[in-house]
Design a protein around this motif. Structure first.
Motif, PDB file in Angstrom:
ATOM      1  N   ARG A   1       3.227   0.603   3.236  1.00 56.25           N
ATOM      2  CA  ARG A   1       2.893  -0.458   4.185  1.00 56.25           C
ATOM      3  C   ARG A   1       2.839  -1.795   3.441  1.00 56.25           C
ATOM      4  O   ARG A   1       2.346  -1.859   2.324  1.00 56.25           O
ATOM      5  N   ARG A   2       3.331  -2.831   4.088  1.00 62.17           N
ATOM      6  CA  ARG A   2       3.321  -4.158   3.481  1.00 62.17           C
ATOM      7  C   ARG A   2       2.355  -5.070   4.209  1.00 62.17           C
ATOM      8  O   ARG A   2       2.404  -5.202   5.436  1.00 62.17           O
ATOM      9  N   GLU A   3       1.446  -5.698   3.449  1.00 58.39           N
ATOM     10  CA  GLU A   3       0.547  -6.725   3.978  1.00 58.39           C
ATOM     11  C   GLU A   3       1.040  -8.068   3.460  1.00 58.39           C
ATOM     12  O   GLU A   3       1.065  -8.306   2.251  1.00 58.39           O
TER      13      GLU A   3
ATOM     14  N   LEU B   1       4.357   6.963   1.956  1.00 55.08           N
ATOM     15  CA  LEU B   1       4.237   6.001   3.051  1.00 55.08           C
ATOM     16  C   LEU B   1       3.928   4.628   2.453  1.00 55.08           C
ATOM     17  O   LEU B   1       2.945   4.467   1.725  1.00 55.08           O
TER      18      LEU B   1
ATOM     19  N   GLN C   1       0.859  -1.177   0.000  1.00 53.89           N
ATOM     20  CA  GLN C   1       0.000   0.000   0.000  1.00 53.89           C
ATOM     21  C   GLN C   1       0.899   1.233   0.000  1.00 53.89           C
ATOM     22  O   GLN C   1       1.643   1.476   0.955  1.00 53.89           O
TER      23      GLN C   1
ATOM     24  N   PRO D   1       2.477  12.127   6.028  1.00 48.83           N
ATOM     25  CA  PRO D   1       2.638  10.941   6.883  1.00 48.83           C
ATOM     26  C   PRO D   1       3.747  11.090   7.905  1.00 48.83           C
ATOM     27  O   PRO D   1       3.749  10.399   8.920  1.00 48.83           O
TER      28      PRO D   1
ATOM     29  N   MET E   1       3.966   9.625  11.807  1.00 44.41           N
ATOM     30  CA  MET E   1       5.051   8.783  12.303  1.00 44.41           C
ATOM     31  C   MET E   1       5.931   9.500  13.312  1.00 44.41           C
ATOM     32  O   MET E   1       6.930   8.952  13.779  1.00 44.41           O
TER      33      MET E   1
ATOM     34  N   ASP F   1       8.051  -3.217   7.473  1.00 48.85           N
ATOM     35  CA  ASP F   1       6.619  -3.327   7.170  1.00 48.85           C
ATOM     36  C   ASP F   1       5.976  -1.965   6.935  1.00 48.85           C
ATOM     37  O   ASP F   1       4.967  -1.853   6.244  1.00 48.85           O
ATOM     38  N   LYS F   2       6.561  -0.919   7.521  1.00 47.75           N
ATOM     39  CA  LYS F   2       6.054   0.437   7.355  1.00 47.75           C
ATOM     40  C   LYS F   2       7.247   1.357   7.157  1.00 47.75           C
ATOM     41  O   LYS F   2       8.154   1.386   7.996  1.00 47.75           O
TER      42      LYS F   2
ATOM     43  N   LEU G   1       8.738   5.289   5.416  1.00 47.34           N
ATOM     44  CA  LEU G   1       8.477   6.608   4.859  1.00 47.34           C
ATOM     45  C   LEU G   1       9.630   6.988   3.940  1.00 47.34           C
ATOM     46  O   LEU G   1      10.774   7.104   4.378  1.00 47.34           O
TER      47      LEU G   1
ATOM     48  N   ASN H   1      12.995   6.509   5.891  1.00 49.04           N
ATOM     49  CA  ASN H   1      12.877   6.609   7.348  1.00 49.04           C
ATOM     50  C   ASN H   1      13.951   7.518   7.942  1.00 49.04           C
ATOM     51  O   ASN H   1      14.538   7.231   8.992  1.00 49.04           O
TER      52      ASN H   1
END
Length: 204
Positions: free
Chosen positions: A136-138, A134, A17, A157, A161, A122-123, A125, A108
């Motif tokens: 995000r990994r599912e 930003l 995402q 974002p 954070m 997993d998250k 920036l 980051n």
């Protein structure tokens, strides 16, 4: 009713995402070439490139200030994990010049130089220019492909954070504050040596 034992169960795919923010995104014109709010399947062995060149990149931003090829996201696996994980690579040799500062690609908060890679948690920036991205990994079960879904955030974002706002990194030893120097961004990003020669011509 009998269910065929030969039918393969559809595997859940990993999804990235990717949510974007830019201070001038009100009209969403910057994102007109992106498939917003729709999941797209991507083969895991193929790098996923983002930049302004729609032919050279998988996804494109309609912004002349973005490099032709800005970033690449690559899926890979390790021997000690069943999950697909991702790295990001900076494909841009160009630096953005704003308010007498150089603005580079960061992940980051850590700077990523040309062709350097960084593993994405997993998250994460990612910031370049005035963009904040930003990711995000599912996690999913499929290994040969993953999904990508782009969206737009209403607020930066970095605020969510708890990171500092976009602050350009100072990387010059001279004072370029003179009003006689015209803007360098009028024709998009410039190569480092082009900017140095450009500024030197005014110092002479």
């Amino acid at each position: 009713m009998e269910v065929s034992q030969t039918v393969e169960t559809e595997e859940l795919m990993t999804c990235l995402q990717i949510q974007l923010y830019h201070p001038q995104q009100a009209s969403r014109a910057l994102y007109c070439m992106l498939p917003l709010d729709t999941r797209h399947k991507h083969q895991a062995e193929d790098p996923m490139r983002l930049g302004r060149d729609a032919q050279a990149c998988t996804f494109a931003l309609a912004d002349p200030r973005v490099s032709r090829k800005q970033l690449s996201l690559q899926a890979y696996r390790t021997s000690n994990s069943p999950d697909i994980i991702f790295s990001v690579q900076n494909l841009s040799q160009k630096n953005f010049f704003r308010s007498r500062h150089w603005v580079r690609v960061t992940v980051n908060g850590s700077e990523l130089g040309f062709l350097e890679r960084a593993e994405l948690p997993d998250k994460a920036l990612i910031r370049f220019g005035e963009y904040e991205m930003l990711i995000r990994r599912e996690n999913g079960e499929a290994r040969g492909s993953f999904e990508v879904e782009f969206g737009v955030l209403a607020v930066p974002p970095s605020r969510e954070m708890g990171m500092p706002s976009m602050v350009p990194v100072v990387d010059t030893g001279s004072d370029l504050s003179t009003n006689d120097i015209p803007p360098l961004m009028s024709h998009g990003p410039m190569e480092m040596d082009e900017i140095i020669m450009y500024c030197a011509s005014f110092i002479d």
